[in-house]
Design a protein around this motif. Structure first.
Motif, mmCIF file in Angstrom:
data_model
loop_
_atom_site.group_PDB
_atom_site.id
_atom_site.type_symbol
_atom_site.label_atom_id
_atom_site.label_comp_id
_atom_site.label_asym_id
_atom_site.label_seq_id
_atom_site.Cartn_x
_atom_site.Cartn_y
_atom_site.Cartn_z
ATOM 1 N N GLY A 11 -5.664 13.937 -4.789
ATOM 2 C CA GLY A 11 -6.566 15.071 -4.869
ATOM 3 C C GLY A 11 -6.541 15.988 -3.661
ATOM 4 O O GLY A 11 -6.949 17.144 -3.741
ATOM 5 N N ASP A 12 -6.059 15.470 -2.529
ATOM 6 C CA ASP A 12 -5.967 16.274 -1.310
ATOM 7 C C ASP A 12 -4.606 16.959 -1.167
ATOM 8 O O ASP A 12 -4.352 17.612 -0.160
ATOM 9 C CB ASP A 12 -6.219 15.395 -0.084
ATOM 10 C CG ASP A 12 -7.634 14.854 -0.033
ATOM 11 O OD1 ASP A 12 -8.561 15.566 -0.493
ATOM 12 O OD2 ASP A 12 -7.822 13.731 0.461
ATOM 13 N N GLY A 13 -3.731 16.771 -2.156
ATOM 14 C CA GLY A 13 -2.412 17.401 -2.118
ATOM 15 C C GLY A 13 -1.340 16.580 -1.433
ATOM 16 O O GLY A 13 -0.214 17.037 -1.281
ATOM 17 N N VAL A 14 -1.666 15.363 -1.010
ATOM 18 C CA VAL A 14 -0.685 14.489 -0.349
ATOM 19 C C VAL A 14 0.120 13.756 -1.409
ATOM 20 O O VAL A 14 -0.433 13.234 -2.377
ATOM 21 C CB VAL A 14 -1.403 13.478 0.582
ATOM 22 C CG1 VAL A 14 -0.405 12.512 1.199
ATOM 23 C CG2 VAL A 14 -2.197 14.207 1.653
ATOM 24 N N TRP A 15 1.427 13.726 -1.231
ATOM 25 C CA TRP A 15 2.295 12.980 -2.147
ATOM 26 C C TRP A 15 2.369 11.526 -1.708
ATOM 27 O O TRP A 15 2.538 11.239 -0.511
ATOM 28 C CB TRP A 15 3.691 13.601 -2.168
ATOM 29 C CG TRP A 15 3.693 14.893 -2.905
ATOM 30 C CD1 TRP A 15 3.528 16.138 -2.378
ATOM 31 C CD2 TRP A 15 3.830 15.068 -4.314
ATOM 32 N NE1 TRP A 15 3.550 17.078 -3.385
ATOM 33 C CE2 TRP A 15 3.740 16.448 -4.581
ATOM 34 C CE3 TRP A 15 4.010 14.191 -5.381
ATOM 35 C CZ2 TRP A 15 3.834 16.970 -5.861
ATOM 36 C CZ3 TRP A 15 4.112 14.711 -6.649
ATOM 37 C CH2 TRP A 15 4.027 16.075 -6.888
ATOM 38 N N CYS A 16 2.224 10.601 -2.657
ATOM 39 C CA CYS A 16 2.228 9.162 -2.378
ATOM 40 C C CYS A 16 3.304 8.487 -3.225
ATOM 41 O O CYS A 16 3.329 8.657 -4.440
ATOM 42 C CB CYS A 16 0.872 8.553 -2.711
ATOM 43 S SG CYS A 16 -0.497 9.318 -1.837
ATOM 44 N N ALA A 17 4.178 7.742 -2.564
ATOM 45 C CA ALA A 17 5.211 6.965 -3.247
ATOM 46 C C ALA A 17 4.889 5.489 -3.039
ATOM 47 O O ALA A 17 4.530 5.076 -1.930
ATOM 48 C CB ALA A 17 6.588 7.301 -2.690
ATOM 49 N N HIS A 18 5.018 4.693 -4.094
ATOM 50 C CA HIS A 18 4.648 3.280 -4.017
ATOM 51 C C HIS A 18 5.624 2.462 -4.851
ATOM 52 O O HIS A 18 5.986 2.848 -5.953
ATOM 53 C CB HIS A 18 3.217 3.100 -4.543
ATOM 54 C CG HIS A 18 2.709 1.715 -4.408
ATOM 55 N ND1 HIS A 18 2.650 0.839 -5.464
ATOM 56 C CD2 HIS A 18 2.237 1.035 -3.330
ATOM 57 C CE1 HIS A 18 2.159 -0.314 -5.040
ATOM 58 N NE2 HIS A 18 1.896 -0.219 -3.756
ATOM 59 N N ALA A 19 6.034 1.340 -4.296
ATOM 60 C CA ALA A 19 6.923 0.429 -5.015
ATOM 61 C C ALA A 19 6.475 -1.001 -4.776
ATOM 62 O O ALA A 19 6.071 -1.362 -3.667
ATOM 63 C CB ALA A 19 8.364 0.597 -4.549
ATOM 64 N N VAL A 20 6.536 -1.825 -5.812
ATOM 65 C CA VAL A 20 6.191 -3.239 -5.722
ATOM 66 C C VAL A 20 7.460 -4.040 -5.978
ATOM 67 O O VAL A 20 8.104 -3.887 -7.011
ATOM 68 C CB VAL A 20 5.104 -3.617 -6.758
ATOM 69 C CG1 VAL A 20 4.828 -5.112 -6.714
ATOM 70 C CG2 VAL A 20 3.839 -2.817 -6.519
ATOM 71 N N LEU A 21 7.829 -4.886 -5.008
ATOM 72 C CA LEU A 21 8.985 -5.758 -5.189
ATOM 73 C C LEU A 21 8.604 -7.003 -5.965
ATOM 74 O O LEU A 21 9.357 -7.488 -6.792
ATOM 75 C CB LEU A 21 9.573 -6.155 -3.837
ATOM 76 C CG LEU A 21 10.183 -5.016 -3.039
ATOM 77 C CD1 LEU A 21 10.594 -5.507 -1.663
ATOM 78 C CD2 LEU A 21 11.375 -4.450 -3.778
ATOM 79 N N ARG A 22 7.434 -7.534 -5.643
ATOM 80 C CA ARG A 22 6.863 -8.685 -6.338
ATOM 81 C C ARG A 22 5.387 -8.706 -5.958
ATOM 82 O O ARG A 22 4.982 -8.025 -5.012
ATOM 83 C CB ARG A 22 7.581 -9.975 -5.948
ATOM 84 C CG ARG A 22 7.430 -10.359 -4.502
ATOM 85 C CD ARG A 22 8.067 -11.728 -4.218
ATOM 86 N NE ARG A 22 7.864 -12.076 -2.838
ATOM 87 C CZ ARG A 22 8.820 -12.207 -1.948
ATOM 88 N NH1 ARG A 22 10.083 -12.029 -2.289
ATOM 89 N NH2 ARG A 22 8.546 -12.519 -0.704
ATOM 90 N N PRO A 23 4.572 -9.465 -6.642
ATOM 91 C CA PRO A 23 3.153 -9.507 -6.276
ATOM 92 C C PRO A 23 2.980 -9.853 -4.792
ATOM 93 O O PRO A 23 3.587 -10.798 -4.282
ATOM 94 C CB PRO A 23 2.578 -10.600 -7.183
ATOM 95 C CG PRO A 23 3.490 -10.602 -8.368
ATOM 96 C CD PRO A 23 4.858 -10.299 -7.816
ATOM 97 N N GLY A 24 2.238 -9.033 -4.115
ATOM 98 C CA GLY A 24 1.992 -9.258 -2.702
ATOM 99 C C GLY A 24 3.008 -8.639 -1.767
ATOM 100 O O GLY A 24 2.829 -8.666 -0.554
ATOM 101 N N VAL A 25 4.087 -8.099 -2.296
ATOM 102 C CA VAL A 25 5.123 -7.462 -1.466
ATOM 103 C C VAL A 25 5.360 -6.060 -2.008
ATOM 104 O O VAL A 25 5.965 -5.885 -3.070
ATOM 105 C CB VAL A 25 6.441 -8.265 -1.466
ATOM 106 C CG1 VAL A 25 7.482 -7.574 -0.602
ATOM 107 C CG2 VAL A 25 6.202 -9.683 -0.980
ATOM 108 N N SER A 26 4.849 -5.077 -1.282
ATOM 109 C CA SER A 26 4.999 -3.696 -1.724
ATOM 110 C C SER A 26 5.194 -2.794 -0.520
ATOM 111 O O SER A 26 5.000 -3.199 0.623
ATOM 112 C CB SER A 26 3.778 -3.255 -2.532
ATOM 113 O OG SER A 26 2.618 -3.284 -1.728
ATOM 114 N N ALA A 27 5.570 -1.568 -0.794
ATOM 115 C CA ALA A 27 5.758 -0.569 0.255
ATOM 116 C C ALA A 27 5.180 0.745 -0.234
ATOM 117 O O ALA A 27 5.110 0.999 -1.438
ATOM 118 C CB ALA A 27 7.234 -0.426 0.584
ATOM 119 N N ARG A 28 4.801 1.584 0.740
ATOM 120 C CA ARG A 28 4.149 2.846 0.410
ATOM 121 C C ARG A 28 4.612 3.915 1.393
ATOM 122 O O ARG A 28 4.834 3.640 2.565
ATOM 123 C CB ARG A 28 2.641 2.644 0.508
ATOM 124 C CG ARG A 28 1.823 3.841 0.245
ATOM 125 C CD ARG A 28 0.343 3.500 0.446
ATOM 126 N NE ARG A 28 -0.461 4.677 0.356
ATOM 127 C CZ ARG A 28 -1.050 5.091 -0.753
ATOM 128 N NH1 ARG A 28 -0.944 4.389 -1.850
ATOM 129 N NH2 ARG A 28 -1.754 6.196 -0.763
#
Length: 59
Positions: A11-28
């Motif tokens: 909503g603030d115009g910031v682009w967010c990328a997110h990926a989950v490798l497995r439950p508990g292991v993700s990157a943003r």
């Protein structure tokens, strides 16, 4: 290796990328543009490989 990810603008115009490798292991990543968010996501994956060695999902 291709890792599925999502990218959206908040909503603030910031682009967010997110990926989950497995439950508990993700990157943003976040940025002013989709490309900037993806670049930050790549940096996050690099940090994951340093902290956890190379996750099996990235081999």
């Amino acid at each position: 290796m291709l890792v599925p990810y999502t990218i959206e603008q908040d909503g603030d115009g910031v682009w967010c990328a997110h990926a989950v490798l497995r439950p508990g292991v993700s990157a943003r990543g976040e940025g002013d543009t989709p490309d900037a968010a993806l670049a930050e996501l790549r940096v996050a994956f690099a940090l994951l490989t340093e902290e956890l060695d190379t996750p099996a999902e990235l081999m």
